[in-house]
Design a protein around this motif. Structure first.
Motif, PDB file in Angstrom:
ATOM      1  N   SER A  82       0.776  -1.279   0.104  1.00 37.09           N
ATOM      2  CA  SER A  82      -0.060   0.204  -0.071  1.00 37.09           C
ATOM      3  C   SER A  82       0.974   1.152  -0.112  1.00 37.09           C
ATOM      4  CB  SER A  82      -0.720   0.093   1.150  1.00 37.09           C
ATOM      5  OG  SER A  82      -1.796   1.169   1.465  1.00 37.09           O
ATOM      6  N   GLY A  83       0.622   2.283  -0.787  1.00 40.23           N
ATOM      7  CA  GLY A  83       1.198   3.703  -1.131  1.00 40.23           C
ATOM      8  C   GLY A  83       2.359   3.461  -2.150  1.00 40.23           C
ATOM      9  N   SER A  84       2.659   2.405  -2.689  1.00 38.69           N
ATOM     10  CA  SER A  84       3.459   2.220  -3.824  1.00 38.69           C
ATOM     11  C   SER A  84       2.730   3.076  -4.939  1.00 38.69           C
ATOM     12  CB  SER A  84       3.504   0.550  -4.263  1.00 38.69           C
ATOM     13  OG  SER A  84       4.203  -0.097  -3.234  1.00 38.69           O
ATOM     14  N   GLU A  85       3.731   3.307  -6.012  1.00 42.88           N
ATOM     15  CA  GLU A  85       3.058   4.083  -7.155  1.00 42.88           C
ATOM     16  C   GLU A  85       3.121   3.551  -8.224  1.00 42.88           C
ATOM     17  OE1 GLU A  85       5.900   7.596  -7.244  1.00 42.88           O
ATOM     18  OE2 GLU A  85       4.845   8.466  -5.312  1.00 42.88           O
ATOM     19  N   LEU A 112      -4.381  -1.163  -7.017  1.00 49.22           N
ATOM     20  CA  LEU A 112      -3.265  -1.530  -8.004  1.00 49.22           C
ATOM     21  C   LEU A 112      -2.191  -2.210  -6.900  1.00 49.22           C
ATOM     22  CD1 LEU A 112      -2.964   0.872 -10.915  1.00 49.22           C
ATOM     23  CD2 LEU A 112      -4.015  -1.496 -10.650  1.00 49.22           C
ATOM     24  N   THR A 113      -2.379  -1.922  -5.691  1.00 50.45           N
ATOM     25  CA  THR A 113      -1.338  -2.514  -4.678  1.00 50.45           C
ATOM     26  C   THR A 113      -1.722  -3.797  -4.186  1.00 50.45           C
ATOM     27  OG1 THR A 113      -2.311  -1.163  -2.873  1.00 50.45           O
ATOM     28  CG2 THR A 113      -0.420  -0.179  -4.166  1.00 50.45           C
ATOM     29  N   SER A 114      -0.944  -4.438  -3.252  1.00 49.11           N
ATOM     30  CA  SER A 114      -0.999  -5.905  -2.872  1.00 49.11           C
ATOM     31  C   SER A 114      -1.247  -5.920  -1.462  1.00 49.11           C
ATOM     32  CB  SER A 114       0.024  -6.931  -3.650  1.00 49.11           C
ATOM     33  OG  SER A 114       0.339  -6.325  -4.790  1.00 49.11           O
ATOM     34  N   LEU A 115      -1.896  -7.134  -0.961  1.00 48.89           N
ATOM     35  CA  LEU A 115      -1.801  -7.751   0.276  1.00 48.89           C
ATOM     36  C   LEU A 115      -1.853  -9.203   0.369  1.00 48.89           C
ATOM     37  CD1 LEU A 115      -2.102  -6.815   3.216  1.00 48.89           C
ATOM     38  CD2 LEU A 115      -4.617  -7.259   3.266  1.00 48.89           C
TER      39      LEU A 115
END
Length: 264
Positions: A82-85, A112-115
């Motif tokens: 989270s927070g990646s561009e 578009l980010t991952s968990l």
């Protein structure tokens, strides 16, 4: 001796910047995580793809970087970008010296980010691979590893007897629903009533976006039968989490009184 003008200008020009490949670009150079919680910010624009990297989606491991963590106790944790561009893929693996075994993998988690949540076992080394969904991706990566408690997506639904008693005009069913986190819902149901030897009825349906907590729903009632007086009802809900795609189902039934409306 004076230099030619063109040579002098070339000497004054800044030197081109060379690509800076991240230190943890390769599996063998994985960044060691010593404690949880952990976070890191990294520019992965010049990170490379390695054909030997495990690929949980089968699309390539573009701009990939590695992290390694060996927990000192059993823990429920999650890897987050989270927070990646850019559009990330996060995957977690174990390695026995011969082959990789997938623990978890996620492309998009509510964006578009991952968990990737997983259950970590004391003494087992987990290898975290972060890559880009596209070859032209990469950029600012924000990665974190932290304790995580899984909370399932849950929905509930109920019919509001008082408001469903429509005095005139087109019938409408009213009720409440809850979602444990933001998502989408489909509410549908029916009213039935015995009329001599026959059962007549009407139906209703609505859908929409749900927020966390309780909210109201309203649905038009349609059908070929006119209903007056005491009726049986059935109402159900399918809900879907916006973040995870996880779904849940709930239903309720009972009897209520309808007055002054007929199905259309």
């Amino acid at each position: 001796m004076s230099l030619p003008l063109t040579t002098a200008l070339l000497l004054l020009m800044p030197l081109p910047a060379f690509a800076e490949v991240p230190a943890n670009d390769d599996f063998a150079m994985a960044t060691e995580i010593s404690a949880v919680p952990f976070s890191d910010s990294l520019d992965t624009l010049d990170a490379t793809a390695d054909a030997a990297d495990p690929d949980c989606l089968g699309i390539g491991t573009w701009h990939s970087v590695w992290y390694a963590w060996t927990p000192g106790m059993d823990l429920e944790v999650a890897v987050s970008t989270s927070g990646s561009e850019y559009d990330t893929i996060a995957s977690v693996w174990t390695y026995d010296g011969v082959e990789f075994t997938e623990v978890g993998c996620n492309d998009d988690y509510g964006g578009l980010t991952s968990l990737v949540p997983f259950s970590a076992v004391e003494g087992e080394t987990y290898y975290i691979l972060i890559s880009s969904y596209r070859e032209e991706g990469g950029g600012l990566l924000e990665v974190a590893l932290y304790e995580y408690v899984y909370v399932p997506f849950v929905v509930t639904v109920a019919l509001d007897d008082a408001r469903t008693h429509v005095p005139s005009g087109e019938g409408k069913a009213w009720g409440t629903l809850t979602c444990s986190e933001p998502g989408w819902y489909d509410v549908y149901g029916s009213f039935t009533q015995r009329a001599g030897r026959f059962t007549v009825g009407s139906s209703f349906y609505t859908y929409g976006e749900c927020t966390e907590g309780e909210m109201e729903w309203v649905a038009p009632i349609w059908g070929e039968s006119s209903l007056v007086g005491r009726v049986d009802y059935y109402v159900s809900i399918w809900g879907y989490s916006s973040a995870t795609g996880e779904s849940d189902y709930a239903s309720a039934m009972g009897s209520t009184t309808v007055r002054g409306w007929s199905g259309r």
